[in-house]
Design a protein around this motif. Structure first.
Motif, mmCIF file in Angstrom:
data_model
loop_
_atom_site.group_PDB
_atom_site.id
_atom_site.type_symbol
_atom_site.label_atom_id
_atom_site.label_comp_id
_atom_site.label_asym_id
_atom_site.label_seq_id
_atom_site.Cartn_x
_atom_site.Cartn_y
_atom_site.Cartn_z
ATOM 1 N N THR A 1 0.821 -1.218 0.000
ATOM 2 C CA THR A 1 0.000 0.000 0.000
ATOM 3 C C THR A 1 0.859 1.273 0.000
ATOM 4 O OG1 THR A 1 -0.182 -0.002 2.395
ATOM 5 C CG2 THR A 1 -1.933 -1.127 1.175
ATOM 6 N N ASP A 2 2.150 1.108 -0.187
ATOM 7 C CA ASP A 2 2.986 2.298 -0.365
ATOM 8 C C ASP A 2 3.600 2.242 -1.765
ATOM 9 O OD1 ASP A 2 4.705 4.367 -0.399
ATOM 10 O OD2 ASP A 2 5.786 3.846 1.454
ATOM 11 N N GLN B 1 -2.869 -6.526 -0.429
ATOM 12 C CA GLN B 1 -3.561 -5.394 0.203
ATOM 13 C C GLN B 1 -4.073 -4.391 -0.826
ATOM 14 O OE1 GLN B 1 -0.929 -4.056 3.423
ATOM 15 N NE2 GLN B 1 -2.316 -5.091 4.833
ATOM 16 N N SER B 2 -3.386 -4.290 -1.950
ATOM 17 C CA SER B 2 -3.868 -3.315 -2.948
ATOM 18 C C SER B 2 -5.236 -3.711 -3.514
ATOM 19 C CB SER B 2 -2.845 -3.139 -4.071
ATOM 20 O OG SER B 2 -2.540 -4.383 -4.633
ATOM 21 N N ASP B 3 -5.639 -4.963 -3.343
ATOM 22 C CA ASP B 3 -6.992 -5.376 -3.763
ATOM 23 C C ASP B 3 -8.050 -4.930 -2.756
ATOM 24 O OD1 ASP B 3 -6.085 -6.666 -5.968
ATOM 25 O OD2 ASP B 3 -6.062 -8.670 -5.066
ATOM 26 N N ARG B 4 -7.634 -4.407 -1.610
ATOM 27 C CA ARG B 4 -8.564 -4.212 -0.510
ATOM 28 C C ARG B 4 -8.727 -2.734 -0.123
ATOM 29 N NH1 ARG B 4 -9.300 -8.874 2.263
ATOM 30 N NH2 ARG B 4 -9.197 -7.963 4.341
ATOM 31 N N LEU B 5 -8.364 -1.842 -1.039
ATOM 32 C CA LEU B 5 -8.414 -0.419 -0.690
ATOM 33 C C LEU B 5 -9.838 0.021 -0.320
ATOM 34 C CD1 LEU B 5 -5.935 1.137 -3.308
ATOM 35 C CD2 LEU B 5 -5.459 0.279 -1.009
ATOM 36 N N ASP B 6 -10.838 -0.510 -1.028
ATOM 37 C CA ASP B 6 -12.223 -0.126 -0.707
ATOM 38 C C ASP B 6 -12.567 -0.531 0.730
ATOM 39 O OD1 ASP B 6 -12.563 0.916 -3.155
ATOM 40 O OD2 ASP B 6 -13.634 -0.823 -4.003
ATOM 41 N N HIS C 1 0.539 3.446 -8.654
ATOM 42 C CA HIS C 1 0.654 2.084 -8.123
ATOM 43 C C HIS C 1 0.637 1.092 -9.289
ATOM 44 C CE1 HIS C 1 -0.137 -1.556 -5.870
ATOM 45 N NE2 HIS C 1 0.187 -0.881 -4.761
ATOM 46 N N PRO C 2 1.497 0.081 -9.259
ATOM 47 C CA PRO C 2 1.530 -0.836 -10.407
ATOM 48 C C PRO C 2 0.284 -1.709 -10.564
ATOM 49 C CG PRO C 2 3.076 -1.555 -8.706
ATOM 50 C CD PRO C 2 2.547 -0.215 -8.284
ATOM 51 N N ALA D 1 -5.325 4.446 -7.832
ATOM 52 C CA ALA D 1 -5.815 5.083 -6.600
ATOM 53 C C ALA D 1 -4.785 6.094 -6.131
ATOM 54 C CB ALA D 1 -6.017 4.018 -5.518
ATOM 55 N N THR D 2 -5.237 7.019 -5.284
ATOM 56 C CA THR D 2 -4.274 7.967 -4.706
ATOM 57 C C THR D 2 -4.328 7.960 -3.173
ATOM 58 O OG1 THR D 2 -5.903 9.715 -4.929
ATOM 59 C CG2 THR D 2 -4.230 9.568 -6.673
ATOM 60 N N VAL D 3 -5.394 7.355 -2.610
ATOM 61 C CA VAL D 3 -5.464 7.284 -1.143
ATOM 62 C C VAL D 3 -5.079 5.875 -0.700
ATOM 63 C CG1 VAL D 3 -6.985 7.415 0.875
ATOM 64 C CG2 VAL D 3 -7.188 9.100 -0.966
ATOM 65 N N PHE D 4 -4.070 5.806 0.143
ATOM 66 C CA PHE D 4 -3.562 4.501 0.575
ATOM 67 C C PHE D 4 -3.466 4.443 2.097
ATOM 68 C CE2 PHE D 4 -1.963 4.999 -3.702
ATOM 69 C CZ PHE D 4 -2.202 3.743 -4.252
ATOM 70 N N PRO D 5 -3.766 3.289 2.673
ATOM 71 C CA PRO D 5 -3.608 3.174 4.124
ATOM 72 C C PRO D 5 -2.132 3.059 4.492
ATOM 73 C CG PRO D 5 -4.228 1.064 3.203
ATOM 74 C CD PRO D 5 -4.234 2.047 2.061
ATOM 75 N N LEU D 6 -1.804 3.538 5.662
ATOM 76 C CA LEU D 6 -0.473 3.281 6.203
ATOM 77 C C LEU D 6 -0.521 1.939 6.924
ATOM 78 C CD1 LEU D 6 -0.327 6.843 6.708
ATOM 79 C CD2 LEU D 6 1.891 5.769 6.367
ATOM 80 N N MET D 7 0.682 1.398 7.144
ATOM 81 C CA MET D 7 0.763 0.023 7.635
ATOM 82 C C MET D 7 -0.130 -0.295 8.830
ATOM 83 S SD MET D 7 4.048 -2.003 8.992
ATOM 84 C CE MET D 7 4.165 -1.187 10.517
#
Ligand code: GLU
Length: 563
Positions: free
Chosen positions: A143-144, A173-178, A269-270, A274-280
């Motif tokens: 997610t970074d 995790q990139s599949d789970r941004l929603d 992101h590859p 998206a532009t909003v990402f969670p931090l760890m």
């Protein structure tokens, strides 16, 4: 409970039966179960009665049926039988609350291939899943966008396969941004998070002074609006962040109102747009809960993260997993920092991720170090909280145990000098065993025709040396050093004279060989037959265990493992 205990004991009885040729032994089963489940020790009598009854039942089944049932009810216990004793025992303490199985995860960032530090986390969690049964999740924490190396999606998985992890499920995790956004909304609604538009430095100052920032007071309704604006691209990178409300006076400043989601607009992101990402800490806590993770074993460097993640569990009223934090492990002698490795590769300082000066698993695999050795070394280190430094010697010892019985032996003469043996019986063929403990593997033939290459380091003039599997020679003095004389065939005499036993190759039957070592190359000659072991680990006698990487008609390329 009796029924559950029945099921549990039957699994161990079946395993024991398969292990001991169809005849389970109650005593061994009982001590294994007591060792694994110390909390059952108080029920010794009951366990012993039940075990004896189950042993009788299971003994009536054919060995095939026993194995079939074990594969069905406890596949991991079956698998365990093919592992070495270190895998099972490993001195790992029992995990509280693990009796009915565990769900654990290995959660690397895909910023490059895995290294030895990752292997510790990966293998410890793996060992517990094997021990208690359950599920092992590989969670790719991507997610970074700044720290994602697209190739690592493949290399990390290859490395997990190499380590033989018992992965049941892979989660990106990139599949789970929603999902993270949805939980962020929930957290805002219950007043557990706020959108902060303070400058980073300004927030930092307030935080260090244990003072809340003005954004903290904004209502959940307004925060929800601000969050949607954040998601809709109305803010730029660095302008806004979603913070979790913690204790603004928490003794650890890192815990005070930490960031949960932020904007990263470049690089793209590859995998996702998206532009909003969670931090760890946010994504880890949400996922550990949603994926049903029961136990988390990770390094002490995550202690502050655990404190932050607990806030999220508390806000949602979730039960947190059991956390165990192991001590730091210094690893000397190799480069481990992913960014340093990456920059070094880009600058041509390292040949690639498998350059043997690096601490990646692919670099150590290239040196012929087996995944079993890594597993045995790492499990022996265990989950203790004391900081330690990684012992390469121990890893080498574990690897030696594995490769020594199987590696063929060959002669490699580094830094060679040509010796004439003036009066030796020519036409003699030395027969050297491919493996000293296994004559059935056969012999290598080393024909002697009047001269030999020996390592320069063994040129002791004057003096006597024994050419391995051939005969003894005496070296002259001064200019006669390179003209040796025959000194008999007796090994006993060589021993009596304390003559070193030196490897050699015949000049007419040899091939150039380069041995790549982390501290530089060794060049010399080796036996052409080494080519038959390309891709395998062999022992260069008196030098060490090496992996033969490449063999052409002109050159053998080997990589250094250890002595
Ligand atoms: N992806 C993070 C890391 O590799 C999180 C690991 C964890 O929570 O265990 O450091």
């Amino acid at each position: 409970m009796t029924e559950e205990l029945d099921i549990l004991l039957r699994k161990y009885v079946l395993q024991n039966a398969v292990k001991y040729g169809g005849k389970p032994q109650a005593g061994t089963v009982i001590s294994r179960v007591m060792g694994e489940y110390p909390e059952l020790r108080s029920e010794g009598r009951k366990i012993s009665m039940l075990t004896n009854a189950i042993v009788k039942e299971v003994s009536r089944l054919s060995p095939e049926k026993q194995k079939e049932e074990l594969a069905q009810v406890a596949p991991r216990l079956l698998e365990e039988l093919s592992l070495t004793k270190e895998h099972v025992k490993a001195g790992l303490p029992a995990l509280e609350g693990a009796e009915n199985g565990v769900v654990m995860r290995f959660a690397p960032n895909p910023s490059g291939p895995l290294h030895l530090g990752h292997a510790r986390a990966a293998l410890l969690n793996d060992a517990y899943v094997r021990r208690y049964g359950g599920k092992y999740i590989l969670r790719i924490e991507d997610t970074d966008p700044r720290r994602v190396d697209p190739d690592a999606y493949t290399t990390v998985r290859e490395d997990c396969t190499w380590l033989d992890l018992v992965i049941d499920e892979i989660v990106f995790q990139s599949d789970r941004l929603d999902t993270y956004n949805e939980y962020a909304r929930n957290l805002i609604s219950i007043g557990g998070a706020y959108v902060c538009t303070c400058e980073a430095d300004q927030f930092r100052e307030l935080k260090l002074a244990k003072r809340a920032c003005p954004c903290r007071e904004i209502s959940p309704e307004k925060n929800l609006e601000l969050f949607e604006a954040m998601l809709n691209g109305e803010y730029g990178e660095g302008e806004v962040t979603l913070r979790v409300k913690t204790d603004i006076e928490h003794p650890d400043p890192a815990v005070r109102d930490f960031s949960a989601l932020r904007i990263v607009s470049s690089p793209p992101h590859p995998r996702v747009d998206a532009t909003v990402f969670p931090l760890m800490n946010f994504s880890v806590a949400i996922d550990d809960h949603l994926l049903g993770v029961t136990h988390v074993i990770r390094g002490k460097d995550h202690i502050a993260n655990t404190a932050r993640q607990r806030y999220i569990f508390d806000y949602f009223g979730w039960k947190p997993p059991v956390y165990r934090h192991y001590g730091r492990m210094g690893i000397e002698g190799v480069v481990l920092s992913t960014s340093q490795m990456k920059a070094g590769i880009a600058d041509g300082i390292y040949t690639g991720w498998d350059d043997i000066r690096l601490g990646t698993l692919r670099a150590i695999a290239r040196r012929g170090i087996t995944p079993e050795a890594v597993r045995n070394a790492v499990l022996e280190i265990g989950i203790g909280e004391t900081d330690i430094s990684f012992s390469w010697e121990n890893l080498y010892a574990k690897n030696r145990d594995i490769v020594d019985p199987v590696a063929n032996r060959y002669s490699f003469v580094p830094d060679p000098v040509l010796l004439e043996i003036a009066d030796a019986p020519c036409g003699f063929v030395a027969q050297a065993m491919l493996h000293p403990n296994d004559p059935s593997r056969g012999y290598r033939n080393l024909p002697f025709d009047g001269s030999v290459f020996i390592p320069k380091a063994d040129l002791v003039c004057p003096g006597m040396i024994r050419l391995k599997d051939l005969f003894n020679i005496r070296l002259g003095e001064g200019k006669d050093c390179l003209v040796a004389t025959f000194a008999g065939k007796s090994l006993d005499e060589a021993r009596k004279a304390k003559a070193p036993i030196v490897q050699w190759v015949p000049p007419e039957h040899t091939i150039p060989c380069v041995l790549h070592k982390p501290d530089g190359d060794m060049k010399g000659y080796c036996e052409p037959m080494v080519a038959l072991d390309a891709g395998k680990v062999v022992q260069f006698e008196r030098v060490g265990f090496v992996r033969i990487e490449k063999a052409t008609a002109m050159l053998i390329e080997a990589y250094w493992g250890h002595r």
